[in-house]
Scaffold this motif. Sequence first.
Motif, PDB file in Angstrom:
ATOM      1  N   ASP A 173       3.153  -6.680  13.391  1.00  0.00           N
ATOM      2  CA  ASP A 173       1.716  -6.472  13.491  1.00  0.00           C
ATOM      3  C   ASP A 173       1.424  -5.513  14.632  1.00  0.00           C
ATOM      4  O   ASP A 173       2.331  -5.018  15.293  1.00  0.00           O
ATOM      5  CB  ASP A 173       0.998  -7.807  13.686  1.00  0.00           C
ATOM      6  N   GLU A 174       0.140  -5.249  14.838  1.00  0.00           N
ATOM      7  CA  GLU A 174      -0.243  -4.307  15.884  1.00  0.00           C
ATOM      8  C   GLU A 174       0.188  -4.769  17.271  1.00  0.00           C
ATOM      9  O   GLU A 174       0.445  -3.946  18.143  1.00  0.00           O
ATOM     10  CB  GLU A 174      -1.747  -4.074  15.842  1.00  0.00           C
ATOM     11  N   VAL A 175       0.280  -6.077  17.482  1.00  0.00           N
ATOM     12  CA  VAL A 175       0.737  -6.593  18.772  1.00  0.00           C
ATOM     13  C   VAL A 175       2.179  -6.145  19.013  1.00  0.00           C
ATOM     14  O   VAL A 175       2.534  -5.702  20.108  1.00  0.00           O
ATOM     15  CB  VAL A 175       0.617  -8.138  18.825  1.00  0.00           C
ATOM     16  N   THR A 176       3.004  -6.228  17.976  1.00  0.00           N
ATOM     17  CA  THR A 176       4.401  -5.809  18.092  1.00  0.00           C
ATOM     18  C   THR A 176       4.489  -4.307  18.347  1.00  0.00           C
ATOM     19  O   THR A 176       5.316  -3.858  19.141  1.00  0.00           O
ATOM     20  CB  THR A 176       5.177  -6.176  16.819  1.00  0.00           C
ATOM     21  N   ILE A 220       3.197   4.090   2.634  1.00  0.00           N
ATOM     22  CA  ILE A 220       4.106   3.863   1.500  1.00  0.00           C
ATOM     23  C   ILE A 220       4.866   2.548   1.639  1.00  0.00           C
ATOM     24  O   ILE A 220       5.560   2.139   0.723  1.00  0.00           O
ATOM     25  CB  ILE A 220       5.095   5.032   1.290  1.00  0.00           C
ATOM     26  N   LEU A 221       4.715   1.889   2.799  1.00  0.00           N
ATOM     27  CA  LEU A 221       5.464   0.651   3.054  1.00  0.00           C
ATOM     28  C   LEU A 221       4.599  -0.597   3.023  1.00  0.00           C
ATOM     29  O   LEU A 221       5.114  -1.708   3.204  1.00  0.00           O
ATOM     30  CB  LEU A 221       6.172   0.749   4.406  1.00  0.00           C
ATOM     31  N   GLY A 222       3.299  -0.441   2.843  1.00  0.00           N
ATOM     32  CA  GLY A 222       2.422  -1.605   2.783  1.00  0.00           C
ATOM     33  C   GLY A 222       2.465  -2.431   4.046  1.00  0.00           C
ATOM     34  O   GLY A 222       2.301  -1.914   5.151  1.00  0.00           O
ATOM     35  N   ARG A 223       2.757  -3.713   3.892  1.00  0.00           N
ATOM     36  CA  ARG A 223       2.712  -4.640   5.036  1.00  0.00           C
ATOM     37  C   ARG A 223       3.789  -4.361   6.075  1.00  0.00           C
ATOM     38  O   ARG A 223       3.729  -4.888   7.189  1.00  0.00           O
ATOM     39  CB  ARG A 223       2.789  -6.082   4.562  1.00  0.00           C
ATOM     40  N   PRO A 245      15.965   0.429   1.336  1.00  0.00           N
ATOM     41  CA  PRO A 245      16.156   1.876   1.317  1.00  0.00           C
ATOM     42  C   PRO A 245      14.927   2.701   1.705  1.00  0.00           C
ATOM     43  O   PRO A 245      15.055   3.687   2.435  1.00  0.00           O
ATOM     44  CB  PRO A 245      16.581   2.174  -0.119  1.00  0.00           C
ATOM     45  N   LEU A 246      13.744   2.325   1.242  1.00  0.00           N
ATOM     46  CA  LEU A 246      12.571   3.128   1.568  1.00  0.00           C
ATOM     47  C   LEU A 246      12.253   3.044   3.061  1.00  0.00           C
ATOM     48  O   LEU A 246      11.886   4.051   3.678  1.00  0.00           O
ATOM     49  CB  LEU A 246      11.363   2.707   0.726  1.00  0.00           C
ATOM     50  N   ALA A 259       7.687   9.803  -2.476  1.00  0.00           N
ATOM     51  CA  ALA A 259       6.908   8.563  -2.385  1.00  0.00           C
ATOM     52  C   ALA A 259       5.515   8.837  -1.835  1.00  0.00           C
ATOM     53  O   ALA A 259       4.524   8.261  -2.309  1.00  0.00           O
ATOM     54  CB  ALA A 259       7.635   7.543  -1.518  1.00  0.00           C
ATOM     55  N   LEU A 260       5.427   9.719  -0.849  1.00  0.00           N
ATOM     56  CA  LEU A 260       4.119  10.079  -0.294  1.00  0.00           C
ATOM     57  C   LEU A 260       3.257  10.797  -1.333  1.00  0.00           C
ATOM     58  O   LEU A 260       2.057  10.518  -1.452  1.00  0.00           O
ATOM     59  CB  LEU A 260       4.288  10.964   0.944  1.00  0.00           C
ATOM     60  N   ALA A 261       3.873  11.695  -2.093  1.00  0.00           N
ATOM     61  CA  ALA A 261       3.132  12.446  -3.118  1.00  0.00           C
ATOM     62  C   ALA A 261       2.618  11.514  -4.231  1.00  0.00           C
ATOM     63  O   ALA A 261       1.555  11.759  -4.804  1.00  0.00           O
ATOM     64  CB  ALA A 261       4.013  13.539  -3.699  1.00  0.00           C
ATOM     65  N   ALA A 262       3.372  10.460  -4.502  1.00  0.00           N
ATOM     66  CA  ALA A 262       2.993   9.526  -5.573  1.00  0.00           C
ATOM     67  C   ALA A 262       1.940   8.519  -5.119  1.00  0.00           C
ATOM     68  O   ALA A 262       1.298   7.880  -5.962  1.00  0.00           O
ATOM     69  CB  ALA A 262       4.228   8.783  -6.078  1.00  0.00           C
ATOM     70  N   GLN A 263       1.766   8.384  -3.827  1.00  0.00           N
ATOM     71  CA  GLN A 263       0.847   7.384  -3.258  1.00  0.00           C
ATOM     72  C   GLN A 263      -0.558   7.987  -3.140  1.00  0.00           C
ATOM     73  O   GLN A 263      -0.717   9.060  -2.574  1.00  0.00           O
ATOM     74  CB  GLN A 263       1.354   6.981  -1.858  1.00  0.00           C
ATOM     75  N   PRO A 264      -1.561   7.295  -3.659  1.00  0.00           N
ATOM     76  CA  PRO A 264      -2.925   7.803  -3.473  1.00  0.00           C
ATOM     77  C   PRO A 264      -3.318   7.770  -1.989  1.00  0.00           C
ATOM     78  O   PRO A 264      -2.890   6.884  -1.260  1.00  0.00           O
ATOM     79  CB  PRO A 264      -3.802   6.852  -4.283  1.00  0.00           C
ATOM     80  N   ARG A 265      -4.073   8.727  -1.588  1.00  0.00           N
ATOM     81  CA  ARG A 265      -4.491   8.792  -0.174  1.00  0.00           C
ATOM     82  C   ARG A 265      -5.626   7.884   0.119  1.00  0.00           C
ATOM     83  O   ARG A 265      -6.479   7.513  -0.381  1.00  0.00           O
ATOM     84  CB  ARG A 265      -4.850  10.223   0.202  1.00  0.00           C
TER      85      ARG A 265
END
Length: 187
Positions: A2-5, A41-44, A121-122, A181-187
């Motif tokens: 999290d942001e604390v880490t 691209i990594l979500g959580r 891997p990602l 992966a970045l190109a496939a991800q909506p902004r």
Amino acid sequence: MDEVTVGWARRVAEAELGHELPRRWAHSRGVAAKATEVGRILGRDADLLTAAAVLHDVGYAPRLATTGFHPLDGARFLRDAHGADERLVRLVANHSFALLEAEERGLREELAAEFPLLEEPLMVDALVYCDMTTTPDGRRTTAQERVAEILSRYGAHSIVGRFIRRATPEISAAVARVEAALAAQPR
């Protein structure tokens, strides 16, 4: 994670690198900034990437350099002195194809046994991408320019030079996977 880490990671990296190795600290900040962008691209797990990015070179700190191999020294420091998250420590230990450099240094078995490569891997590719598209001063660059800079700085026949030449195809492939992966991800 999290942001604390992430805040903790920034404080640790700055304490170890900020004063004694300001250029390395600038690079680490640049890698972390890129990780913040790529994290989508990594979500959580985006914060884990950012924490690993800011800490990836902490093992260069002179007081931590026991083996002289910064991924191993940094990972041991984070594990032993801070009890850091195992995934974070394994990312730091294995960033940017460290196993190949460890092999050049006679430390491959030690690194692999102590800090197995994270089987995500990602995430692994994303850290390679962030590191290998950031200059030593923290600015954006291409992976090709970064590899050329590393070869120029260390020399083609040094341990680092031999490692980076061996790792170049893997670095290029990792960067291409992240860019896709970045190109496939909506902004």
